[in-house]
Enzyme design. Structure first.
Site: not given
Lengths: 358, 360
Positions: B30, B52, B142, B183, B185, B225, B296, B360
């Site tokens: 993603d 892509r 997500k 998630e 992180e 996650k 993941s 990201y």
């Protein structure tokens, strides 16, 4: 720093694990002087020290019972009492492989601005008291927080006060070598549904575990003593299987696997109900990373008390009654209870007392 | 009311359970347009839609890979793309038993008054967006919250904002049929010890599960996650997979209720090989683990694939094979059965994929 890693860490973890042994459970014999007075009054026995001593000696020396007990919770007076022959109760229990525990809270007080909600006191000098109790042989403790279900209860204030109070008590105990049993009892009083009880229980337990995390309590060295999830005392009753389903689901949603054991309070349930419900939980085929056992007071002692009635000649029969319930509950922790102990209407009587105070 | 029990409740639980199937894991594909641009740049490929598309087609049609994947997380653009033959990616995946998921956050923004801490945005019209994605075939979502370790970080403010943001995202997803992957992180950046990482991760996860409870999220219809618990990227002492496993699982035991069916680790800056070995050690650990422990992975599944492909059609076969190697390894790792000897761990597989302050 993560959770408590001080000098008692290893011992706390080992003690909590032992108390969680499958097939064993806890006898809650920590009724305060006032509360035991009510019990004794119900069997027409005077509330004097010798009678309190006699009752507890009856319980702790009952033959063949110790195998089903991992611990007994004591009131302070009892921690220092002895058998008639002069042997400290603490020694009697230890020799039987039963860990002595101690009630350390000092009862509830009203919260201003609420509709009769309470918080629990007992933090002052708690560390010193724990040290003393540890020296006297105690290895775990108990603190009872109380919440009720109503139109707007439990309030966020009551939940937070009780959760933080439990967490503060827990870390102090650990710092002084006692495994804290965390007891956030949601009273069964009321006509609410089992769904409502589940919702409240989940909310309360989530608040408790957040508070325990905030205050760095070592979960591996604790136990949880929750209510089962049931309809209110004035609502229609449900089967043991439904109670089991709701109860385990609430626990799955809130209790981290690091907690080794969950020991249910019996609330106002009859001896037989409490055992049946516990059995149904253990028979449930679902994820249960903690052991599910009992920490019963009334649900282990009701028949015993009636049978004893304060008379020496009834001692054996009373001890036999304890044996029956202890064995039944032991089987229930393994999901193997066949319902054989609830003979002759005895043990099926509701033990509910509205707005129960220990 | 207890947790969400609306019209999607049963489906959410079934989907989450399927995503948590032992032996399977998630491919995180993603990357936003900006981020995938950096990846493509690193192999000298231009960041155009057809490139892509070509990369993702390579990934989703790789032979023998789907059996190891329960889901793939997609970026919005990819959700609506097709193969060269005109078949929607979503169909390709579904036919192979791989559930399509969708990244729904809109990146991080700085929190005023903190030392560069961030919160994640993307709540506006999230309900409608989720509905659209559900109609397009997505069944899970997500949202990445980011926290860092420093002297005074993560602050209580950052922890609370991110935890509440995750919980809000989660319930909106459930109301619209998507299983939310939560998630939070905790970045590896820094020279902190593994103990510090454990303390922070416990604190963050506890805050998350309190927030999820506050907002009535159905845990049985969600996944977690998290980062693994490791020393910081600049710490002097590295830790073995066994140490990482011990700390990671202990942290999860202390914070993640058993109602959560599966935990799917992010790989952070770990090399492909490290990520697999750590996951393997986690599953080999003999201790109480009521949730499945899987992967993941983004970079840790795609690094070698990208290098091998280099944007060239003639390399597609070899690149797909590289994906197969990593997917199979990680599948074995989820069963605690990954042996270090017989996998074709290339030099690329061992290369650290750490990028400071990763966006990201």
């Amino acid at each position: 720093m993560s959770a408590y890693t001080g000098k008692y860490a290893e011992e706390l973890i080992a003690t909590a694990k032992y108390i969680s042994t499958p097939g064993k459970g806890i006898l809650a014999a920590d009724e305060s002087t006032g509360t035991i007075g009510k019990r004794l009054a119900s069997i027409k026995v005077e509330n004097v020290e010798s009678n309190r001593q006699a009752l507890r000696e009856l319980l702790f020396t009952a033959p063949n019972v110790c195998q089903y007990m991992s611990g007994v919770i004591l009131f302070e007076e009892t921690l220092y009492q002895k058998t008639l022959e002069g042997k400290p109760f603490v020694e009697v229990l230890k020799e039987g492989g039963v860990v002595p525990g101690i009630k350390v809270d000092k009862g509830t007080v009203d919260l201003a601005g609420t509709n009769g909600e309470t918080t629990t006191q007992g933090h002052d000098g708690l560390a010193q008291r724990c040290k003393q109790y540890y020296q006297a042989g105690a290895r775990f403790s108990k603190w009872r927080a109380v919440l009720k279900i109503g139109a707007i209860e439990p309030s966020e204030l009551a939940i937070q006060q009780n959760a933080q109070g439990l967490a503060r008590y827990a870390i102090i105990c650990q710092e002084n070598g006692l495994v804290p049993i965390v007891e956030p009892e949601i009273l069964v009083d009321g006509s609410h549904s089992i769904d409502k009880c589940a919702e409240v229980t989940e909310r309360v337990l989530a608040a408790c575990y957040k508070a325990l995390n905030d205050q760095k309590v070592l979960l591996e060295g604790t136990l949880l003593k929750p209510n089962m999830v049931t309809p209110g005392s004035d609502a229609p009753k449900l089967s043991a299987e439904e109670i089991a389903k709701y109860t385990v689901r609430s626990l799955q949603r809130t209790v981290p696997p690091a907690v080794p054991g969950i020991v249910f309070l019996s609330g106002g349930q009859s001896e037989e109900e409490a055992t049946s419900n516990l059995n149904a939980m253990n028979a449930l085929d679902t994820i249960k990373p903690w052991t599910l056992s009992f920490s019963f007071g009334r649900a282990l002692q009701a028949t015993v008390l009636k049978t004893w009635a304060g008379k020496k000649e009834n001692l054996e029969a009373a001890q036999n009654a304890l044996y029956i319930r202890a064995k039944a509950n032991s089987e229930a922790t393994l999901g193997k209870y066949g319902g054989s102990a609830g003979a002759a209407g005895v043990g099926t009587e509701s033990l509910h007392v509205k707005d129960y105070k220990y | 009311m207890s947790a969400y029990n609306g019209k999607y409740a049963e489906e959410l639980m079934a989907t989450a359970k399927y995503l948590a199937t032992p032996g399977k894991g998630i491919l995180a594909a993603d990357e936003s347009t900006g981020t995938i641009g950096k990846r493509l740049a690193s192999i000298n490929v231009e960041n155009l839609e057809n490139n892509r598309q070509a990369l993702r087609e390579l990934l989703f049609t790789a032979p023998e890979v789907a059996q190891y994947l329960s889901g793939v997380i997609l970026f919005e653009e990819t959700l609506y793309q097709k193969t060269q033959d005109g078949k929607p990616f979503v169909e390709v995946l579904k036919e192979k038993g791989v559930l399509p998921g969708i990244k729904v956050d809109k990146g991080t923004v700085e929190i005023y008054g903190t030392n560069g801490e961030t919160t994640t945005q993307g709540h506006d019209n999230l309900g409608q967006r989720c509905q659209k994605y559900y109609d397009a075939g997505a069944r899970f979502a997500k949202w990445r919250a980011v926290l860092k370790i420093g002297i005074t970080e993560p602050s209580e403010l950052a922890t609370q904002l991110n935890a509440q943001g995750l919980a809000r995202y989660a319930i909106v997803c459930q109301e619209n049929g998507l299983v939310p992957i939560v998630e939070p992180e905790v970045l590896t950046d820094g020279d902190h010890s593994i103990e510090q990482c454990a303390a922070v991760t416990e604190r963050v996860l506890a805050a998350c599960y309190k927030a999820l409870n506050d907002q009535h999220v159905l845990l049985e219809g969600s996944l977690l996650k998290p980062n693994m618990v490791t020393p910081g990227s600049e710490a002097s002492c590295k830790a073995s997979p066994e140490e990482i496993a011990k700390y990671t699982v202990r942290t999860l035991q202390r914070t993640v209720p058993p109602a959560v069916p599966g935990i799917v680790f992010l790989s952070g800056g770990q090399s492909e090989e490290e990520a697999t070995q750590n996951l393997n050690a986690i599953n080999a650990l003999d201790t109480v683990k009521p949730w499945t422990l899987s992967f993941s992975f983004g970079r840790a599944l795609q690094a070698t694939v990208l290098k091998t492909w280099s944007g060239k059609k003639e390399n597609v076969d070899a690149a797909q094979k590289a994906l197969h190697v990593r997917a199979k390894s990680n599948s074995e790792a989820t069963l605690g059965k990954y042996g270090t000897g017989n996998q074709e761990a290339t030099a690329t597989g061992k290369e650290s994929l750490h990028v400071k302050d990763y966006n990201y």
